[in-house]
Scaffold this motif. Structure first.
Motif, PDB file in Angstrom:
ATOM      1  N   THR A  29       0.515  -1.015  -0.287  1.00 54.05           N
ATOM      2  CA  THR A  29      -0.136  -0.020   0.206  1.00 54.05           C
ATOM      3  C   THR A  29       1.258   1.130   0.206  1.00 54.05           C
ATOM      4  OG1 THR A  29      -1.451  -1.048   1.202  1.00 54.05           O
ATOM      5  CG2 THR A  29      -1.877   1.420   1.347  1.00 54.05           C
ATOM      6  N   VAL A  30       0.289   2.149  -0.705  1.00 50.36           N
ATOM      7  CA  VAL A  30       1.453   3.770  -1.269  1.00 50.36           C
ATOM      8  C   VAL A  30       0.058   5.019  -0.446  1.00 50.36           C
ATOM      9  CG1 VAL A  30       2.110   5.209  -2.240  1.00 50.36           C
ATOM     10  CG2 VAL A  30       2.812   2.775  -3.004  1.00 50.36           C
ATOM     11  N   LYS A  31       0.773   5.856  -0.012  1.00 50.03           N
ATOM     12  CA  LYS A  31       0.112   6.854   0.598  1.00 50.03           C
ATOM     13  C   LYS A  31       0.236   7.993  -0.266  1.00 50.03           C
ATOM     14  CE  LYS A  31      -2.920   4.819   3.738  1.00 50.03           C
ATOM     15  NZ  LYS A  31      -3.998   4.891   3.647  1.00 50.03           N
ATOM     16  N   GLU A  32      -0.760   8.792  -1.039  1.00 50.40           N
ATOM     17  CA  GLU A  32      -0.252  10.098  -1.712  1.00 50.40           C
ATOM     18  C   GLU A  32       0.914  10.896  -0.603  1.00 50.40           C
ATOM     19  OE1 GLU A  32      -2.385  14.217  -3.396  1.00 50.40           O
ATOM     20  OE2 GLU A  32      -3.242  12.596  -2.276  1.00 50.40           O
ATOM     21  N   GLY A  33       1.940  11.387  -0.746  1.00 50.83           N
ATOM     22  CA  GLY A  33       2.327  12.041   0.098  1.00 50.83           C
ATOM     23  C   GLY A  33       3.980  12.053   0.473  1.00 50.83           C
ATOM     24  N   GLU A  34       3.878  10.260   1.177  1.00 50.94           N
ATOM     25  CA  GLU A  34       4.903  10.045   1.369  1.00 50.94           C
ATOM     26  C   GLU A  34       5.940   9.224   0.641  1.00 50.94           C
ATOM     27  OE1 GLU A  34       3.162   5.885   3.346  1.00 50.94           O
ATOM     28  OE2 GLU A  34       3.848   4.412   1.651  1.00 50.94           O
ATOM     29  N   ILE A  35       7.267   9.220   1.131  1.00 52.15           N
ATOM     30  CA  ILE A  35       8.383   8.599   0.013  1.00 52.15           C
ATOM     31  C   ILE A  35       8.167   7.257  -0.820  1.00 52.15           C
ATOM     32  CG2 ILE A  35      11.007   8.505   0.005  1.00 52.15           C
ATOM     33  CD1 ILE A  35       9.655  11.062   0.498  1.00 52.15           C
ATOM     34  N   LEU A  36       8.482   7.139  -2.324  1.00 56.62           N
ATOM     35  CA  LEU A  36       7.752   6.312  -2.660  1.00 56.62           C
ATOM     36  C   LEU A  36       9.469   5.512  -3.080  1.00 56.62           C
ATOM     37  CD1 LEU A  36       5.655   4.201  -4.491  1.00 56.62           C
ATOM     38  CD2 LEU A  36       5.925   6.217  -5.829  1.00 56.62           C
ATOM     39  N   PHE A  37      10.013   6.734  -3.548  1.00 55.29           N
ATOM     40  CA  PHE A  37      11.388   6.267  -4.992  1.00 55.29           C
ATOM     41  C   PHE A  37      12.597   7.494  -3.963  1.00 55.29           C
ATOM     42  CE2 PHE A  37       8.947   7.616  -8.041  1.00 55.29           C
ATOM     43  CZ  PHE A  37       9.713   7.781  -8.465  1.00 55.29           C
ATOM     44  N   GLU A  38      13.932   6.793  -3.932  1.00 55.59           N
ATOM     45  CA  GLU A  38      15.024   7.976  -4.369  1.00 55.59           C
ATOM     46  C   GLU A  38      15.685   8.169  -5.635  1.00 55.59           C
ATOM     47  OE1 GLU A  38      17.536   6.967  -1.396  1.00 55.59           O
ATOM     48  OE2 GLU A  38      15.493   6.599  -0.078  1.00 55.59           O
ATOM     49  N   VAL A  39      15.759   8.957  -6.021  1.00 50.35           N
ATOM     50  CA  VAL A  39      16.738   9.351  -7.741  1.00 50.35           C
ATOM     51  C   VAL A  39      18.069  10.308  -6.720  1.00 50.35           C
ATOM     52  CG1 VAL A  39      16.727  10.957  -9.482  1.00 50.35           C
ATOM     53  CG2 VAL A  39      14.042   9.984  -8.493  1.00 50.35           C
ATOM     54  N   GLU A  40      18.988   9.950  -7.922  1.00 43.52           N
ATOM     55  CA  GLU A  40      20.162  10.053  -8.345  1.00 43.52           C
ATOM     56  C   GLU A  40      20.304  11.091  -9.637  1.00 43.52           C
ATOM     57  OE1 GLU A  40      23.992   8.296  -5.690  1.00 43.52           O
ATOM     58  OE2 GLU A  40      24.172   7.363  -7.302  1.00 43.52           O
ATOM     59  N   THR A  41      21.186  12.415  -8.927  1.00 43.51           N
ATOM     60  CA  THR A  41      21.276  13.067 -10.272  1.00 43.51           C
ATOM     61  C   THR A  41      22.801  13.875  -9.751  1.00 43.51           C
ATOM     62  OG1 THR A  41      19.911  14.623  -9.099  1.00 43.51           O
ATOM     63  CG2 THR A  41      18.934  13.469 -10.869  1.00 43.51           C
ATOM     64  N   ASP A  42      23.930  13.282  -9.990  1.00 36.77           N
ATOM     65  CA  ASP A  42      25.044  13.897 -10.275  1.00 36.77           C
ATOM     66  C   ASP A  42      25.512  13.851  -8.483  1.00 36.77           C
ATOM     67  OD1 ASP A  42      27.996  14.763 -10.453  1.00 36.77           O
ATOM     68  OD2 ASP A  42      26.683  16.740 -11.143  1.00 36.77           O
ATOM     69  N   LYS A  43      25.664  14.685  -8.017  1.00 38.15           N
ATOM     70  CA  LYS A  43      26.081  14.623  -6.291  1.00 38.15           C
ATOM     71  C   LYS A  43      24.591  14.350  -5.289  1.00 38.15           C
ATOM     72  CE  LYS A  43      30.412  17.129  -6.280  1.00 38.15           C
ATOM     73  NZ  LYS A  43      30.780  18.628  -6.401  1.00 38.15           N
ATOM     74  N   LEU A  44      23.845  14.334  -6.412  1.00 38.92           N
ATOM     75  CA  LEU A  44      21.958  14.975  -5.421  1.00 38.92           C
ATOM     76  C   LEU A  44      21.724  13.304  -5.146  1.00 38.92           C
ATOM     77  CD1 LEU A  44      21.627  18.458  -6.336  1.00 38.92           C
ATOM     78  CD2 LEU A  44      22.541  17.666  -4.269  1.00 38.92           C
ATOM     79  N   THR A  45      20.649  13.156  -4.319  1.00 41.96           N
ATOM     80  CA  THR A  45      20.384  12.067  -3.846  1.00 41.96           C
ATOM     81  C   THR A  45      18.578  12.821  -3.810  1.00 41.96           C
ATOM     82  OG1 THR A  45      21.134  10.223  -3.611  1.00 41.96           O
ATOM     83  CG2 THR A  45      19.050  10.168  -3.190  1.00 41.96           C
ATOM     84  N   ASN A  46      17.670  12.702  -3.573  1.00 42.86           N
ATOM     85  CA  ASN A  46      16.162  12.939  -3.929  1.00 42.86           C
ATOM     86  C   ASN A  46      15.698  11.691  -3.721  1.00 42.86           C
ATOM     87  OD1 ASN A  46      17.627  14.608  -5.708  1.00 42.86           O
ATOM     88  ND2 ASN A  46      16.204  16.422  -4.656  1.00 42.86           N
ATOM     89  N   GLU A  47      14.496  11.756  -2.570  1.00 39.32           N
ATOM     90  CA  GLU A  47      13.521  11.267  -2.608  1.00 39.32           C
ATOM     91  C   GLU A  47      12.024  11.967  -3.177  1.00 39.32           C
ATOM     92  OE1 GLU A  47      13.555  12.052   2.005  1.00 39.32           O
ATOM     93  OE2 GLU A  47      14.676  10.647   2.830  1.00 39.32           O
ATOM     94  N   ILE A  48      11.703  11.211  -3.961  1.00 41.73           N
ATOM     95  CA  ILE A  48       9.863  11.129  -4.222  1.00 41.73           C
ATOM     96  C   ILE A  48       9.031  10.485  -3.739  1.00 41.73           C
ATOM     97  CG2 ILE A  48       8.951  11.277  -6.955  1.00 41.73           C
ATOM     98  CD1 ILE A  48      12.375  12.055  -6.613  1.00 41.73           C
TER      99      ILE A  48
END
Length: 395
Positions: A29-48
């Protein structure tokens, strides 16, 4: 409700991203607004965050794959909802991008962690801490702490539990520690810079007495640091010396009619250089506020690619670490970088008398293709003039 989750475009310059960690498995189950996955771009990692409530019915991009922005990565829908239409839509939307997927299995082996244990024990772990935990073989759920677990918590746990995973190469205790992704990017860029720019570093000592007075005189209005003041000073100087604010392309200089100031920010596992845009037309208060915001975002791993791009000049301050002088490496495609050193109370002779003044050395590294020694010296002299007579500044 149902939706197709896509690789987000986190800034104008972002073209692709690496999906490094799913926070949910298929069928969960997934709730709107909770962290679903993480994305890495160059030096950064962002929570989506998830866009809809529902069930993660289908994962379309696996951990470790790099895909173009807006490529479908997953489908969220009701538990018994027919998703055949969404699958066709996702396949159509991602068919071209699929050819650009790049496996980064080694990256995942180095940096991914088992998030199932974390979720079971309801422990919140920052992406950077999760990577470090994997590298040091630390179980975040074993850490007793209220609130989010950060990298410093992982480091402390690794010391107390002696859980550092080492690969011994001899009986004398050698070990191999793989670079983090951030460290690898830094290493590659520094190597590239050294091969591109015939760089020379110039040093000049400046009296910071008046700059200190200015800093103290406005502290009741808003808090300002020496770095904030130097960003303002250097921004004005670069308008007077355009070659120090250019880039080199083949046999031409690209002169910039604006100043985007990169300022190095040290983190536990590396260095980021967020960029304050259009510094030359901003007041000191606005520069200070924007720099503080960027530093906070860097420390909380909330920077996006646009925060790190577009710089025309860089300042790196090691004065707080007690450094007397150093040779900073140019941040490509810029042609110069200013190193700021510690302030030292030093006896000097003024009008025949020995007095103590707070002196600071500045270290300007310049690309000799664009900036000769005399030009670099004039840049430093102008910075020195503003530092020693800050009343000339337009704040």
């Amino acid at each position: 409700m149902s939706c197709i989750e896509v690789m987000p475009k986190l800034g104008m310059t972002m073209k692709e991203g690496t999906l490094v960690n799913w926070h949910r498995n298929e069928g969960e189950t997934v709730k709107e607004g909770e962290i679903l996955f993480e994305v890495e771009t160059d030096k950064l990692t962002n929570e989506i965050e998830a866009k809809e409530d529902g069930v993660l019915r289908k994962v379309l991009v696996n951990e470790g794959e790099t895909v173009k922005c807006l490529t479908p990565v997953a489908i969220i829908a009701g538990k018994d909802e027919d998703i055949s239409g969404l699958l066709k839509q996702a396949e159509a939307g991602g068919s071209k991008a699929a050819a650009h997927k790049t496996s980064t299995k080694e990256k995942i082996e180095d940096e991914n962690i088992d998030t199932a244990d974390i979720e079971t024990h309801r422990v919140k772990v920052s992406p950077a801490a999760a990577k470090l935990a994997k590298e040091l073989n630390v179980d975040p759920s074993s850490i007793k702490k209220n609130g989010r677990i950060m990298k410093k918590d992982i480091l402390e746990a690794s010391k107390t539990s002696k859980a550092v995973e080492m690969q011994h190469t001899s009986n004398r205790g050698e070990k191999t520690v793989k670079m983090s992704n951030m460290r690898k990017v830094i290493a590659e860029r520094m190597k590239k810079s050294a091969s591109i720019s015939p760089a020379v570093t110039y040093n000049m000592t400046m009296d910071t007495s008046e700059l200190k007075r200015l800093k103290n005189s406005i502290k009741d209005i808003f808090k300002v640091t020496y770095t904030d003041l130097l960003i303002k000073i250097v921004s004005q100087v670069l308008k007077e010396f355009p070659l120090a604010n250019c880039s080199v392309e083949r046999d031409a200089f690209i002169l910039k009619d604006y100043v985007n100031m990169g300022v190095a920010v040290a983190l536990d596992d590396g260095l980021l250089v967020p960029v304050i845009k259009n510094c030359d037309i901003k007041g000191l208060r606005q520069i200070t506020a924007e720099f503080n915001e960027l530093v906070e975002k860097a420390r909380e791993n909330k920077l996006v690619p646009d925060d790190l791009t577009g710089g025309t000049f860089t300042i790196t301050n090691l004065g707080m670490f007690g450094i007397d002088t150093f040779s900073p490496i140019i941040n490509q495609p810029e042609v110069a970088i200013l190193g700021v050193n510690k302030i030292v109370n030093t006896p000097v002779v003024v009008n025949g008398q020995i007095i103590v003044r707070p002196l600071m050395s500045m270290s300007l590294t310049a690309d000799h293709r664009a900036i000769d020694g005399a030009y670099a010296a004039r840049v430093l002299q102008r910075i020195k003039q503003y530092v020693e007579k800050p009343g000339l500044l337009v704040l």
